[in-house]
Motif scaffolding. Structure first.
Motif, PDB file in Angstrom:
ATOM      1  N   TYR A 126       0.825  -1.207   0.000  1.00  0.00           N
ATOM      2  CA  TYR A 126       0.000   0.000   0.000  1.00  0.00           C
ATOM      3  C   TYR A 126       0.861   1.261   0.000  1.00  0.00           C
ATOM      4  O   TYR A 126       0.569   2.227  -0.715  1.00  0.00           O
ATOM      5  CB  TYR A 126      -0.927   0.004   1.209  1.00  0.00           C
ATOM      6  CG  TYR A 126      -1.843   1.209   1.239  1.00  0.00           C
ATOM      7  CD1 TYR A 126      -2.883   1.320   0.325  1.00  0.00           C
ATOM      8  CD2 TYR A 126      -1.656   2.239   2.165  1.00  0.00           C
ATOM      9  CE1 TYR A 126      -3.719   2.437   0.321  1.00  0.00           C
ATOM     10  CE2 TYR A 126      -2.476   3.345   2.175  1.00  0.00           C
ATOM     11  CZ  TYR A 126      -3.506   3.434   1.251  1.00  0.00           C
ATOM     12  OH  TYR A 126      -4.320   4.545   1.253  1.00  0.00           O
ATOM     13  N   GLN A 127       1.923   1.271   0.791  1.00  0.00           N
ATOM     14  CA  GLN A 127       2.800   2.443   0.821  1.00  0.00           C
ATOM     15  C   GLN A 127       3.520   2.641  -0.503  1.00  0.00           C
ATOM     16  O   GLN A 127       3.846   3.763  -0.877  1.00  0.00           O
ATOM     17  CB  GLN A 127       3.810   2.308   1.958  1.00  0.00           C
ATOM     18  CG  GLN A 127       3.222   2.413   3.348  1.00  0.00           C
ATOM     19  CD  GLN A 127       2.518   3.735   3.588  1.00  0.00           C
ATOM     20  OE1 GLN A 127       2.982   4.783   3.167  1.00  0.00           O
ATOM     21  NE2 GLN A 127       1.383   3.676   4.270  1.00  0.00           N
ATOM     22  N   THR A 129       2.242   2.082  -3.510  1.00  0.00           N
ATOM     23  CA  THR A 129       1.366   2.483  -4.605  1.00  0.00           C
ATOM     24  C   THR A 129       0.099   3.210  -4.186  1.00  0.00           C
ATOM     25  O   THR A 129      -0.545   3.825  -5.031  1.00  0.00           O
ATOM     26  CB  THR A 129       0.924   1.233  -5.392  1.00  0.00           C
ATOM     27  OG1 THR A 129       0.133   0.392  -4.529  1.00  0.00           O
ATOM     28  CG2 THR A 129       2.124   0.446  -5.894  1.00  0.00           C
ATOM     29  N   LYS A 130      -0.298   3.100  -2.907  1.00  0.00           N
ATOM     30  CA  LYS A 130      -1.588   3.601  -2.430  1.00  0.00           C
ATOM     31  C   LYS A 130      -2.759   2.906  -3.134  1.00  0.00           C
ATOM     32  O   LYS A 130      -3.876   3.430  -3.159  1.00  0.00           O
ATOM     33  CB  LYS A 130      -1.707   5.126  -2.631  1.00  0.00           C
ATOM     34  CG  LYS A 130      -0.646   5.929  -1.908  1.00  0.00           C
ATOM     35  CD  LYS A 130      -0.693   5.703  -0.400  1.00  0.00           C
ATOM     36  CE  LYS A 130       0.362   6.542   0.312  1.00  0.00           C
ATOM     37  NZ  LYS A 130       0.374   6.310   1.765  1.00  0.00           N
ATOM     38  N   ARG A 131      -2.506   1.722  -3.678  1.00  0.00           N
ATOM     39  CA  ARG A 131      -3.557   0.948  -4.345  1.00  0.00           C
ATOM     40  C   ARG A 131      -4.018  -0.156  -3.399  1.00  0.00           C
ATOM     41  O   ARG A 131      -3.262  -1.074  -3.084  1.00  0.00           O
ATOM     42  CB  ARG A 131      -3.046   0.366  -5.666  1.00  0.00           C
ATOM     43  CG  ARG A 131      -2.784   1.421  -6.708  1.00  0.00           C
ATOM     44  CD  ARG A 131      -2.208   0.861  -7.982  1.00  0.00           C
ATOM     45  NE  ARG A 131      -3.142  -0.012  -8.680  1.00  0.00           N
ATOM     46  CZ  ARG A 131      -3.001  -0.378  -9.951  1.00  0.00           C
ATOM     47  NH1 ARG A 131      -1.962   0.071 -10.655  1.00  0.00           N
ATOM     48  NH2 ARG A 131      -3.874  -1.173 -10.526  1.00  0.00           N
ATOM     49  N   ARG A 132      -5.245  -0.055  -2.946  1.00  0.00           N
ATOM     50  CA  ARG A 132      -5.757  -1.002  -1.955  1.00  0.00           C
ATOM     51  C   ARG A 132      -5.908  -2.401  -2.534  1.00  0.00           C
ATOM     52  O   ARG A 132      -5.672  -3.392  -1.841  1.00  0.00           O
ATOM     53  CB  ARG A 132      -7.085  -0.494  -1.410  1.00  0.00           C
ATOM     54  CG  ARG A 132      -6.969   0.841  -0.675  1.00  0.00           C
ATOM     55  CD  ARG A 132      -8.305   1.306  -0.135  1.00  0.00           C
ATOM     56  NE  ARG A 132      -8.167   2.546   0.632  1.00  0.00           N
ATOM     57  CZ  ARG A 132      -9.151   3.133   1.293  1.00  0.00           C
ATOM     58  NH1 ARG A 132     -10.362   2.594   1.259  1.00  0.00           N
ATOM     59  NH2 ARG A 132      -8.944   4.238   1.973  1.00  0.00           N
ATOM     60  N   ASN A 177       7.176   9.469   3.254  1.00  0.00           N
ATOM     61  CA  ASN A 177       5.933  10.237   3.168  1.00  0.00           C
ATOM     62  C   ASN A 177       5.816  11.266   4.285  1.00  0.00           C
ATOM     63  O   ASN A 177       4.755  11.869   4.454  1.00  0.00           O
ATOM     64  CB  ASN A 177       4.722   9.295   3.213  1.00  0.00           C
ATOM     65  CG  ASN A 177       4.528   8.541   1.912  1.00  0.00           C
ATOM     66  OD1 ASN A 177       4.714   9.105   0.832  1.00  0.00           O
ATOM     67  ND2 ASN A 177       4.177   7.271   1.999  1.00  0.00           N
ATOM     68  N   SER A 238       7.057  10.774  -8.934  1.00  0.00           N
ATOM     69  CA  SER A 238       6.281   9.866  -8.098  1.00  0.00           C
ATOM     70  C   SER A 238       4.796   9.940  -8.378  1.00  0.00           C
ATOM     71  O   SER A 238       4.059   9.008  -8.103  1.00  0.00           O
ATOM     72  CB  SER A 238       6.536  10.160  -6.609  1.00  0.00           C
ATOM     73  OG  SER A 238       6.064  11.452  -6.296  1.00  0.00           O
ATOM     74  N   ASN A 239       4.343  11.065  -8.958  1.00  0.00           N
ATOM     75  CA  ASN A 239       2.915  11.217  -9.235  1.00  0.00           C
ATOM     76  C   ASN A 239       2.595  11.159 -10.729  1.00  0.00           C
ATOM     77  O   ASN A 239       1.524  11.559 -11.154  1.00  0.00           O
ATOM     78  CB  ASN A 239       2.413  12.558  -8.689  1.00  0.00           C
ATOM     79  CG  ASN A 239       2.442  12.591  -7.174  1.00  0.00           C
ATOM     80  OD1 ASN A 239       2.105  11.618  -6.528  1.00  0.00           O
ATOM     81  ND2 ASN A 239       2.874  13.704  -6.611  1.00  0.00           N
ATOM     82  N   PHE A 243      -1.025   6.305 -10.090  1.00  0.00           N
ATOM     83  CA  PHE A 243      -0.868   6.210  -8.647  1.00  0.00           C
ATOM     84  C   PHE A 243       0.453   6.858  -8.285  1.00  0.00           C
ATOM     85  O   PHE A 243       1.222   7.260  -9.160  1.00  0.00           O
ATOM     86  CB  PHE A 243      -0.886   4.742  -8.195  1.00  0.00           C
ATOM     87  CG  PHE A 243       0.188   3.909  -8.828  1.00  0.00           C
ATOM     88  CD1 PHE A 243       1.431   3.782  -8.230  1.00  0.00           C
ATOM     89  CD2 PHE A 243      -0.029   3.270 -10.037  1.00  0.00           C
ATOM     90  CE1 PHE A 243       2.419   3.036  -8.812  1.00  0.00           C
ATOM     91  CE2 PHE A 243       0.969   2.514 -10.627  1.00  0.00           C
ATOM     92  CZ  PHE A 243       2.192   2.394 -10.018  1.00  0.00           C
ATOM     93  N   SER A 244       0.728   6.996  -7.011  1.00  0.00           N
ATOM     94  CA  SER A 244       1.973   7.624  -6.583  1.00  0.00           C
ATOM     95  C   SER A 244       2.820   6.627  -5.807  1.00  0.00           C
ATOM     96  O   SER A 244       2.314   5.665  -5.245  1.00  0.00           O
ATOM     97  CB  SER A 244       1.676   8.848  -5.708  1.00  0.00           C
ATOM     98  OG  SER A 244       1.001   8.445  -4.532  1.00  0.00           O
ATOM     99  N   THR A 245       4.119   6.860  -5.799  1.00  0.00           N
ATOM    100  CA  THR A 245       5.045   6.047  -5.018  1.00  0.00           C
ATOM    101  C   THR A 245       6.068   6.963  -4.382  1.00  0.00           C
ATOM    102  O   THR A 245       6.517   7.935  -5.010  1.00  0.00           O
ATOM    103  CB  THR A 245       5.734   4.986  -5.898  1.00  0.00           C
ATOM    104  OG1 THR A 245       6.627   4.217  -5.089  1.00  0.00           O
ATOM    105  CG2 THR A 245       6.506   5.607  -7.042  1.00  0.00           C
TER     106      THR A 245
END
Length: 514
Positions: A126-127, A129-132, A177, A238-239, A243-245
């Motif tokens: 999750y950290q 990609t923030k993709r659940r 982050n 990253s953006n 998605f962001s990383t």
């Protein structure tokens, strides 16, 4: 009636919290599988003959040479101490460690730590990609692996190395982050975690090396961008995808910061962890004793040879991804399911109608599919890099957040696997466990991409692979948990990829039991 319709409408508008529900389901399933029948088999299973004994001797204040740093033994000892003082799980007791203690007492701490591995993998995914969906798929795959399940249920030390190693990665991603003092606090915690991982087994160092290499790549990329005519910030990179990383932000860490938090701190933690153990010798000059212990550990591992004469389950690194040499941890037969196992003396050949077997083996479907996923990611990343080199250097792959995720997965997979190429001592399938997690992340990445595809056949394939992995977990569950099987049920589960039978291996390791 109107009030009911309004309430129903509000309920329909509220989204179901699938993400936390999924996390809880994965965690509870992991916890249940690890603690269910944990005291089963009132013997020392596999390397419990070392770790459980060492832990009990540590509690008694006896000095015994360990072949690994001592943190894993501390945790097993803590589990024994707590179980004694709170009378937990005392129904199955033996004196095989030198004291009358329960099997549950020297196993439960490992089971608890192992239950958190899927959660850490969810956190890392999750950290990244923030993709659940990616995070939940990765956590599910992690929870569906048999080798991690088996290793979690006995008094061994791999779980502690893995938990702290992946905790270090998770905390580094959290730090990226954050800003200012919060970032330094998280990096401090990461350094402590990496030190604890190395303080369990030396190969925990590979987790830290992976972060250093990613930092070097981030710095080189940042330097290249600054020199480019159309420069962009790391935040832009990253953006730049859907998605962001946070990975490009590694370049924001200076070398002094990295050296202190992920160099000095792990070294200090590693050194401090030896104090309780070395105090058992009651000798002055801590640092000379500390240096001597490191030398003895190194000499011990260098003295171990290779081959079936050393151990029947030795395996080379290139056999691990396809799980060509699983390890028999326990094997016994009984006349029926009501008999207490193991039977002493063992039953003669042909008498036992029920087989109890524990094999340290991964989920076969998961291993094959994750190995294929790693290859797919290597090809995909290589193709994109070639296109970037041939095309406009100011656009393309290095600005894509997905590229950073692939680099993270593949780099850490290689860092944890390739050092074993030059190792000449006997090695085992469980040495592949750190790399296997990154292979599972690779498979989760592929499946998640398919599930979000507009092509129906790709979505169907992704769903099929998930159910195939789940089927593998259920089908081989008796082998992971040591549940009773008939001869036929056992044989159909233990056919190797090359069609030879695993019972032959068991006969090599337990010649007097069959």
């Amino acid at each position: 009636m109107l009030k009911y319709q309004i309430s129903r409408s509000k309920l329909q508008q509220q989204s179901i919290p699938w993400f936390p529900i999924g996390i809880w389901l994965i965690f509870l399933a992991s916890l249940g599988l690890r603690f269910w029948g944990l005291g089963r088999f009132n013997v020392l299973v596999f390397d419990e003959v070392y770790y459980a004994k060492f832990a009990n001797e540590f509690l008694q204040g006896k000095y015994v040479f360990y072949s690994h740093p001592p943190l894993g033994h501390y945790f097993v000892a803590l589990g024994i101490w707590l179980a004694k003082h709170f009378a937990i799980g005392n129904d199955i007791v033996n004196n095989l460690t030198g004291s009358n203690i329960s099997t549950f007492s020297y196993r439960w701490m490992n089971a608890l730590f192992g239950s958190f591995i899927p959660l850490l993998v969810i956190g890392i995914a999750y950290q990244l990609t923030k993709r659940r969906s990616f995070a939940l798929i990765a956590g599910f795959l992690m929870a569906a692996d048999g080798l991690f399940l088996v290793e979690s249920r006995y008094a061994l030390n791999n779980m502690y190395m893995l938990v702290f190693g992946f905790l270090g990665h998770f905390v580094v991603l959290l730090a990226l982050n954050r800003q200012s003092w919060q970032r330094w606090l998280w990096l401090l915690l990461a350094g402590i975690s990496f030190g604890a991982s190395i303080g369990t087994k030396w190969n925990g160092l590979y987790f830290l090396i992976g972060i250093y290499l990613l930092w070097a790549i981030a710095c080189l990329t940042h330097l290249f961008i600054q020199k480019s005519p159309n420069s962009s910030t790391s935040e832009d990179i990253s953006n730049s995808a859907s998605f962001s990383t946070p990975l490009p932000r590694l370049s924001q860490l200076s070398l002094p910061d990295l050296s202190f938090f992920l160099g000095v701190v792990p070294a200090v933690v590693y050194t401090l962890l030896w104090i309780p153990y070395l105090n058992l010798e009651h000798q002055p000059h801590f640092f000379s004793n500390f240096a001597q212990e490191q030398e003895q550990i190194l000499d011990y591992h260098n003295s171990i040879k290779d081959g079936p004469k050393v151990h029947p389950y030795c395996s080379k690194w290139f056999t691990w991804p396809l799980m060509l040499r699983p390890i028999a941890y326990f094997y016994a037969t009984a006349r029926n399911t009501t008999e207490t196992v193991p039977i002493t003396p063992p039953l003669p050949a042909g008498v036992g109608k029920v087989i109890y077997d524990v094999h340290a083996m991964g989920n076969p479907f998961l291993y094959v599919l994750s190995c294929a996923a790693v290859i797919v990611l290597v090809v995909y990343l290589g193709k994109n890099l070639i296109q970037w080199v041939k095309g406009d250097p100011n656009t393309g792959v290095i600005y894509n957040a997905s590229t950073w995720v692939l680099v993270y997965i593949l780099l850490n997979y290689a860092v944890n696997l390739l050092p074993w190429v030059r190792v000449t001592r006997c090695t085992f399938l469980y040495h592949y466990m750190p790399s296997s997690v990154f292979a599972f992340l690779a498979l989760a990445w592929v499946i998640d991409g398919w599930l979000h595809s507009w092509k129906t056949h790709l979505r169907g394939t992704g769903i099929t692979l998930i159910f195939l992995v789940l089927f593998g977990l259920i089908y081989w569950m008796p082998i992971y948990l040591g549940l009773p099987l008939s001869n036929t049920e056992y044989s159909v589960r233990m056919v190797r990829i090359d069609t030879r039978q695993l019972p032959t291996w068991v006969k090599e390791f337990f010649p007097n039991w069959i």
